[in-house]
Design a protein around this motif. Structure first.
Motif, PDB file in Angstrom:
ATOM      1  N   ASP A 105      16.326 -17.455  -6.466  1.00 23.63           N
ATOM      2  CA  ASP A 105      14.047 -16.858  -6.140  1.00 23.63           C
ATOM      3  C   ASP A 105      13.928 -18.761  -6.368  1.00 23.63           C
ATOM      4  O   ASP A 105      14.282 -19.313  -7.374  1.00 23.63           O
ATOM      5  N   ALA A 106      12.767 -18.719  -6.177  1.00 26.17           N
ATOM      6  CA  ALA A 106      11.950 -20.613  -6.015  1.00 26.17           C
ATOM      7  C   ALA A 106      11.237 -20.945  -6.507  1.00 26.17           C
ATOM      8  O   ALA A 106      10.771 -21.166  -6.736  1.00 26.17           O
ATOM      9  N   HIS A 107      10.796 -19.109  -7.203  1.00 28.19           N
ATOM     10  CA  HIS A 107       9.624 -19.670  -8.740  1.00 28.19           C
ATOM     11  C   HIS A 107       9.967 -18.843  -9.569  1.00 28.19           C
ATOM     12  O   HIS A 107      10.768 -17.873  -9.280  1.00 28.19           O
ATOM     13  N   ASP A 108       9.457 -19.261 -10.648  1.00 26.99           N
ATOM     14  CA  ASP A 108       9.700 -18.415 -11.896  1.00 26.99           C
ATOM     15  C   ASP A 108       7.756 -17.580 -12.366  1.00 26.99           C
ATOM     16  O   ASP A 108       7.159 -18.453 -11.655  1.00 26.99           O
ATOM     17  N   TYR A 109       7.874 -16.893 -13.461  1.00 25.60           N
ATOM     18  CA  TYR A 109       6.363 -16.814 -13.347  1.00 25.60           C
ATOM     19  C   TYR A 109       6.300 -16.553 -14.420  1.00 25.60           C
ATOM     20  O   TYR A 109       6.997 -15.409 -14.985  1.00 25.60           O
ATOM     21  N   ARG A 110       5.237 -17.308 -15.377  1.00 23.35           N
ATOM     22  CA  ARG A 110       5.248 -16.668 -16.724  1.00 23.35           C
ATOM     23  C   ARG A 110       3.800 -16.699 -16.895  1.00 23.35           C
ATOM     24  O   ARG A 110       2.683 -16.919 -16.348  1.00 23.35           O
ATOM     25  N   LEU A 111       3.139 -15.250 -18.193  1.00 19.87           N
ATOM     26  CA  LEU A 111       1.659 -15.344 -18.492  1.00 19.87           C
ATOM     27  C   LEU A 111       1.464 -16.791 -18.789  1.00 19.87           C
ATOM     28  O   LEU A 111       2.565 -17.569 -19.553  1.00 19.87           O
ATOM     29  N   THR A 112      -0.036 -16.759 -18.376  1.00 17.43           N
ATOM     30  CA  THR A 112      -0.682 -17.894 -18.936  1.00 17.43           C
ATOM     31  C   THR A 112      -1.193 -17.375 -20.059  1.00 17.43           C
ATOM     32  O   THR A 112      -0.436 -15.989 -20.677  1.00 17.43           O
ATOM     33  N   ALA A 113      -1.827 -17.960 -21.033  1.00 19.50           N
ATOM     34  CA  ALA A 113      -2.799 -17.941 -21.998  1.00 19.50           C
ATOM     35  C   ALA A 113      -3.906 -16.893 -22.006  1.00 19.50           C
ATOM     36  O   ALA A 113      -3.624 -15.948 -22.624  1.00 19.50           O
ATOM     37  N   LYS A 114      -4.569 -16.871 -21.243  1.00 18.13           N
ATOM     38  CA  LYS A 114      -5.361 -15.659 -20.700  1.00 18.13           C
ATOM     39  C   LYS A 114      -3.997 -14.062 -20.404  1.00 18.13           C
ATOM     40  O   LYS A 114      -4.847 -13.303 -21.344  1.00 18.13           O
TER      41      LYS A 114
END
Length: 321
Positions: A243-252
């Motif tokens: 995977d080139a990126h990971d995705y994480r939840l923001t504060a929103k």
């Protein structure tokens, strides 16, 4: 929220999936809200929402079948008609509507200026209605909760929620309590709902979302980009070879957890005797299963349905008799 890994999809009749199918639809949410405001008759609902008869009849039928509503006869000047009243199952959803109001007001640009305030009648102060744990009556957010899945089996298969048409949204945009634009990016799209739940449960990488949801790469890429665009997810450099990126939840994104917690709790009402819950949420600090409640952020008492009201011209009525 700590993660629990799982990559298989559970059967279609599972309680959480059924709840998401029902509540991940803006017409259903708007009908529910209207019923709390005592719009009970078919024609009242149709005129208030500007909804087509086909769409309204379909949603009402689904809500009756789910035990949320009951059809009650009444007599007008010419014949017997029916109105729709919330059952106890339907009334249990008032915290979900308040959570949506609170999230949109706090996190969606321009909404604070148009959405009414919520008054806690016990202390007579405006409240933001934060999430709490019924076991200890302390404030809770997504980071304070551990999720456990039934038999390590995935529960977030995307459901076939019905899409809002653009002209439907435009026709409702003039009434701030009938228009939830960012909420419907999360609840009103079958894949986006699954992505947010997966992220709350610990998924981070493109390959994890793809495996978890059984979603095609091009569709997944589009939904991830949209959630990044609306500020729910943020991207970073992945530390894996695949995977080139990971995705994480923001504060929103994390702030949307209360709405999902109330949906998960409500879904338990669809369980059959002896069935374990799809997802169990535990409050780490007190060690209890999280039974979500809303608190007043001034007096810190639990909010009750008949002890709150919206400030201004819109008021949440007492529960129907």
């Amino acid at each position: 929220m700590t993660e629990a890994t799982a990559h298989r999809v559970r059967p279609a009749g599972d309680p959480l999936r059924r709840a998401l199918e029902l509540l991940g639809d803006q017409w259903t949410l708007l009908i529910l809200q209207s019923l709390f405001l005592r719009f009970r008759r078919y024609e009242e609902l149709r005129l208030r929402l500007g909804i087509s008869p086909t769409a309204l009849s379909g949603r009402l039928r689904e809500m009756v079948d789910a035990g949320m509503l009951v059809r009650t006869p009444y007599r007008d000047a010419r014949r017997t008609r029916h109105e729709y009243r919330l059952t106890e199952r339907g009334l249990e959803l008032w915290p979900l509507l308040i959570s949506i109001w609170a999230w949109e007001r706090e996190w969606v640009e321009g909404r604070r200026a148009v959405l009414p305030t919520l008054i806690h009648l016990d202390c007579e102060l405006a409240t933001s209605a934060p999430l709490g744990c019924a076991g200890c009556e302390r404030r809770v957010d997504a980071r304070d909760v551990r999720a456990r899945r039934l038999d390590d089996t995935g529960v977030v298969e995307a459901t076939a929620t019905k899409r809002f048409r653009r002209k439907d949204a435009e026709s409702l945009a003039g009434d701030p309590l009938m228009f939830f634009p960012d909420t419907m990016e999360l609840l009103g799209d079958r894949w986006s709902t699954g992505l947010v739940v997966s992220a709350l449960l610990g998924a981070r990488h493109f390959s994890e979302f793809e495996r978890e949801l059984g979603i095609g790469p091009s569709v997944l890429s589009g939904r991830l980009s949209k959630l990044v665009e609306v500020g729910v997810l943020r991207t970073g450099i992945a530390k894996t070879r695949t995977d080139a990126h990971d995705y994480r939840l923001t504060a929103k994104g994390l702030a949307f957890f209360p709405a999902l917690a109330f949906i998960a709790e409500w879904s338990r009402g669809f369980e059959v005797p002896g069935q374990a819950s799809d997802i169990t949420l535990d409050h780490v600090d007190c060690g209890n299963r999280l039974k979500p409640i809303l608190l007043c952020d001034h007096c810190w008492r639990p909010l009750l349905r008949n002890r709150i009201q919206f400030g201004g011209p819109v008021q949440l009525p007492a529960p129907p008799r």
